[in-house]
Design an enzyme around this catalytic site. Structure first.
Site, short mmCIF file in Angstrom:
data_model
loop_
_atom_site.label_atom_id
_atom_site.label_comp_id
_atom_site.label_asym_id
_atom_site.label_seq_id
_atom_site.Cartn_x
_atom_site.Cartn_y
_atom_site.Cartn_z
N CYS A 120 0.84 -1.20 0.00
CA CYS A 120 0.00 0.00 0.00
C CYS A 120 0.88 1.26 0.00
O CYS A 120 1.72 1.44 0.89
CB CYS A 120 -0.93 0.01 1.21
N ASP A 226 -3.20 -4.29 -13.83
CA ASP A 226 -3.70 -3.92 -15.15
C ASP A 226 -4.38 -5.05 -15.92
O ASP A 226 -4.51 -4.94 -17.15
CB ASP A 226 -2.58 -3.35 -16.03
C1 LIG Z 1 -8.90 2.29 -4.53
C2 LIG Z 1 -7.89 1.19 -4.34
C3 LIG Z 1 -7.80 0.58 -3.10
C4 LIG Z 1 -6.86 -0.44 -2.89
N1 LIG Z 1 -6.80 -1.05 -1.68
C5 LIG Z 1 -5.88 -2.05 -1.47
C6 LIG Z 1 -5.80 -2.72 -0.22
O1 LIG Z 1 -6.59 -2.48 0.71
N2 LIG Z 1 -4.85 -3.67 -0.07
C7 LIG Z 1 -3.97 -3.99 -1.09
O2 LIG Z 1 -3.11 -4.86 -0.92
N3 LIG Z 1 -4.05 -3.39 -2.28
C8 LIG Z 1 -4.98 -2.45 -2.50
N4 LIG Z 1 -5.08 -1.85 -3.73
C9 LIG Z 1 -4.22 -2.35 -4.83
C10 LIG Z 1 -4.92 -3.49 -5.58
O3 LIG Z 1 -5.13 -4.61 -4.75
C11 LIG Z 1 -4.09 -3.92 -6.80
O4 LIG Z 1 -2.84 -4.34 -6.36
C12 LIG Z 1 -3.91 -2.79 -7.80
O5 LIG Z 1 -5.12 -2.09 -8.00
C13 LIG Z 1 -3.41 -3.33 -9.15
O6 LIG Z 1 -4.29 -4.31 -9.66
P1 LIG Z 1 -5.43 -3.98 -10.75
O7 LIG Z 1 -4.77 -3.25 -11.88
O8 LIG Z 1 -5.99 -5.32 -11.14
O9 LIG Z 1 -6.43 -3.10 -10.06
C14 LIG Z 1 -6.01 -0.85 -3.96
C15 LIG Z 1 -6.13 -0.23 -5.20
C16 LIG Z 1 -7.06 0.77 -5.41
C17 LIG Z 1 -7.18 1.39 -6.78
#
Ligand SMILES: Cc1cc2nc3c(=O)[nH]c(=O)nc-3n(C[C@H](O)[C@H](O)[C@H](O)COP(=O)(O)O)c2cc1C
Length: 369
Positions: A120, A226
């Site tokens: 995070c 992504d």
């Molecule tokens: C609004 C938001 C909140 C997120 N909250 C968390 C979280 O609580 N814990 C975590 O490990 N990653 C969190 N992430 C990251 C996502 O789990 C993920 O790693 C990131 O969005 C990339 O994956 P994606 O492109 O499939 O969304 C968050 C991302 C976003 C955009």
């Protein structure tokens, strides 16, 4: 099929933690456990027909102090139900004792696995030296992991980014040390903390983690970042050698993406697209679950925000977002969805008419995308 320690997954596709989104109501929608399997749902071998091909879903990140105090908001974030399995509960923090105690709490409250957040990048978390700040302090990170692994029987996992910034990647150094602490899996979001969400996911960085763990064959690596389509997931696995994928943002408006991705990865076949009437039924179910667990006020506010995510996948339904914003009670919003479902049942290609006469601008933009 990937395992996480002693836990055999039914699918190599995980739902990412997304703070503010992946609560119990959404996880149940994503799992499709609520009698909503679309007609003709054809689960690949090994995937329960009661799931949308989802190996594991994760709670939003949980503050260990808050759950140990049983703070009301945190209890909702950690809330689960018998249908919400298998479930990962994610904790963040840098104090081994507190993290260990919170992990025991999570284990006692339904966690199938426990994840430690080291990715995070948000100030609120990194200012307390948690989340991705742990990537800068590997010794502290390892102390936390060892304490949590020793405290619980369920498998422990870690979610990392590539490093704090471009000059400090940990992809070759930290993962083997984490593996030696006894974790069952590692998820790698292919960006640095400094990048937040800018740029593109870096497959090379995820591949470095897989390579660095070559001597730990029992440790599962999930690639993340992504993925917007089943083909993106396949590409990530082919380019990085990771064993499974985690999907976040793209699943928020189309939870069936998890099922479609599992289908492609497991069978090489493409799942037939989920029809618009079934998609709208998912939204209705989401609303009903929110109302059941949180009551009408929270349900109305939350579903309005979530309809913004679902809307592009329900088009043409030109006034959906605007109407959802304007309706001031949950029954009216529910009726709108039911009327839309009826229209789509009669004609799956219909431009849904229910609602205000003029299309909302965002929805028109979504229609033309
Ligand atoms: C609004 C938001 C909140 C997120 N909250 C968390 C979280 O609580 N814990 C975590 O490990 N990653 C969190 N992430 C990251 C996502 O789990 C993920 O790693 C990131 O969005 C990339 O994956 P994606 O492109 O499939 O969304 C968050 C991302 C976003 C955009």
């Amino acid at each position: 099929m990937p395992r996480i320690g002693s836990v055999q997954l039914a699918s190599p596709v995980l739902l990412a933690p997304i703070a503010g989104y992946c609560d119990l109501a959404f996880r149940l929608v994503a799992r499709g456990v609520t009698g909503m399997q679309p007609p003709g749902f054809d689960p690949p071998a090994g995937v329960s027909p009661h799931q949308f091909g989802l190996g594991l879903a994760c709670t939003d990140l949980l503050c260990p102090h808050a759950i140990l105090r049983e703070n009301e908001k945190s209890l909702w974030l950690a809330a689960t139900s018998p249908d919400d399995q298998p479930l990962c509960m994610q904790l963040y923090g840098r104090h081994p004792d507190v993290m260990a105690e919170a992990a025991q709490w999570a284990e006692a409250h339904g966690a199938t696995t426990i994840d430690i957040n080291m990715g995070c990048p948000v100030d609120k978390v990194t200012k307390k030296n948690g989340g991705s700040k742990l990537l800068c302090e590997p010794d502290v990170a390892l102390r936390v992991v060892r304490a949590v692994v020793a405290a619980v029987k369920v498998p422990v996992t870690v979610k990392i980014r590539l490093g704090w910034d471009e000059d400090t990647w940990v992809t070759r150094t930290l993962p083997p040390r984490l593996a030696d602490c006894g974790i069952g899996a590692i998820t790698v979001h292919g960006r640095t903390a400094r990048q937040m969400f800018s740029g593109k996911v870096n497959h090379e960085g995820i591949a470095q983690v897989v390579e660095a763990l070559a001597h730990h064959p029992h440790l599962t690596v999930f690639g993340n970042g992504d993925i917007q389509s089943p083909d993106d997931a396949l590409t990530m696995i082919q380019r990085t050698g990771c064993h499974g994928v985690m999907i976040g943002r793209a699943a928020l408006g189309q939870p069936w993406l998890l099922r479609d991705t599992a289908c492609l990865l497991l069978t090489g076949r493409r799942h037939q697209p989920l029809g618009r009437a079934d998609r709208a039924r998912l939204v209705l179910k989401h609303l009903d679950l929110l109302n059941h667990y949180r009551g009408p006020r929270v349900a109305l506010n939350t579903i309005r925000q979530r309809i913004a995510r679902y809307s592009p996948h329900l088009q043409p339904w030109p006034n959906l977002r605007r109407t959802a914003r304007e309706l001031t009670n949950l029954s009216a919003l529910r009726e709108m969805l039911i009327a839309g479902i009826e229209e789509l049942q009669a004609d799956p290609d219909a431009q849904v008419r229910f609602g205000a006469a003029e299309p909302g601008r965002e929805d028109l933009a979504a229609t033309s995308r």
